[in-house]
Design an enzyme around this catalytic site. Structure first.
Site, PDB file in Angstrom:
ATOM      1  N   ASP A  22     -26.035  -1.485  -2.557  1.00  0.00           N
ATOM      2  CA  ASP A  22     -27.418  -1.007  -2.560  1.00  0.00           C
ATOM      3  C   ASP A  22     -27.504   0.479  -2.239  1.00  0.00           C
ATOM      4  O   ASP A  22     -28.314   1.204  -2.824  1.00  0.00           O
ATOM      5  CB  ASP A  22     -28.264  -1.806  -1.578  1.00  0.00           C
ATOM      6  CG  ASP A  22     -28.540  -3.229  -2.051  1.00  0.00           C
ATOM      7  OD1 ASP A  22     -28.272  -3.543  -3.228  1.00  0.00           O
ATOM      8  OD2 ASP A  22     -29.024  -4.032  -1.220  1.00  0.00           O
ATOM      9  N   HIS A  51      -8.749   1.265  -5.916  1.00  0.00           N
ATOM     10  CA  HIS A  51      -7.931   0.374  -5.083  1.00  0.00           C
ATOM     11  C   HIS A  51      -6.466   0.706  -5.299  1.00  0.00           C
ATOM     12  O   HIS A  51      -6.033   0.912  -6.436  1.00  0.00           O
ATOM     13  CB  HIS A  51      -8.175  -1.097  -5.435  1.00  0.00           C
ATOM     14  CG  HIS A  51      -9.570  -1.528  -5.187  1.00  0.00           C
ATOM     15  ND1 HIS A  51     -10.051  -1.785  -3.925  1.00  0.00           N
ATOM     16  CD2 HIS A  51     -10.604  -1.698  -6.046  1.00  0.00           C
ATOM     17  CE1 HIS A  51     -11.323  -2.123  -4.018  1.00  0.00           C
ATOM     18  NE2 HIS A  51     -11.688  -2.072  -5.293  1.00  0.00           N
ATOM     19  N   TYR A  98       0.786  -1.232   0.000  1.00  0.00           N
ATOM     20  CA  TYR A  98       0.000   0.000   0.000  1.00  0.00           C
ATOM     21  C   TYR A  98       0.820   1.284   0.000  1.00  0.00           C
ATOM     22  O   TYR A  98       0.261   2.365  -0.130  1.00  0.00           O
ATOM     23  CB  TYR A  98      -0.955  -0.002   1.193  1.00  0.00           C
ATOM     24  CG  TYR A  98      -1.894  -1.179   1.180  1.00  0.00           C
ATOM     25  CD1 TYR A  98      -2.893  -1.277   0.223  1.00  0.00           C
ATOM     26  CD2 TYR A  98      -1.771  -2.202   2.108  1.00  0.00           C
ATOM     27  CE1 TYR A  98      -3.754  -2.364   0.196  1.00  0.00           C
ATOM     28  CE2 TYR A  98      -2.630  -3.293   2.093  1.00  0.00           C
ATOM     29  CZ  TYR A  98      -3.614  -3.369   1.134  1.00  0.00           C
ATOM     30  OH  TYR A  98      -4.459  -4.442   1.109  1.00  0.00           O
TER      31      TYR A  98
END
EC number: 4.2.1.10
Length: 148
Positions: free
Chosen positions: A88, A101, A23
């Protein structure tokens, strides 16, 4: 001027120290500041929120129905692979969004290969480290047609 919302999911508060070989070493506040500055240069506002709690992210997404948000940029972290509820919520507000990402989930463990968001996203940017955020923001700015 458009308002953009940048959401960060679980464990992203640990950027800079968590698995830096995957990361990187840049922190989340550094990412947020750089993106807010770039958005402002293009004539837009950008606010951000990080939460390890799914319901907090969902409530913030719901709030976009009344706060003038034009676009959502989201790094859902591990919720990418598990959260129908997040999907949703994004569908309910009917705003365009980009999934982000730092790493490329498709080169990692098989359980990370599926995204509950990608098929509804305007785009998915992954695998470029911190530049994934910058690339996503540039795409949004271009879509808004106001790059200066």
């Amino acid at each position: 001027m458009a308002h953009l919302l940048l959401l960060h999911g679980p464990n992203l508060n640990l950027l800079g120290t968590r698995e830096p070989e995957i990361y990187g070493r840049i922190t989340l506040p550094q990412i947020d500041a750089a993106l807010a500055e770039r958005a402002a240069t293009a004539g837009h506002g950008l606010s951000s929120l990080q939460s390890n709690a799914e319901h907090v992210l969902i409530e913030r997404i719901h709030a976009t129905r009344e706060d003038g948000t034009a676009f959502i940029l989201i790094n859902p972290g591990a919720f990418t692979h598990t959260s129908v509820a997040l999907r949703d919520a994004l569908l309910a507000v009917a705003l365009p969004f980009v999934e982000i990402h730092l790493s490329n989930p498709h080169t990692r463990e098989p359980f990370r290969h599926h995204s509950y968001l990608a098929d509804k996203a305007l785009g998915v940017v992954c695998g470029f480290g911190v530049d994934s955020y910058r690339i996503a923001l540039e795409g949004v700015i271009a879509r808004l047609g106001s790059d200066v």
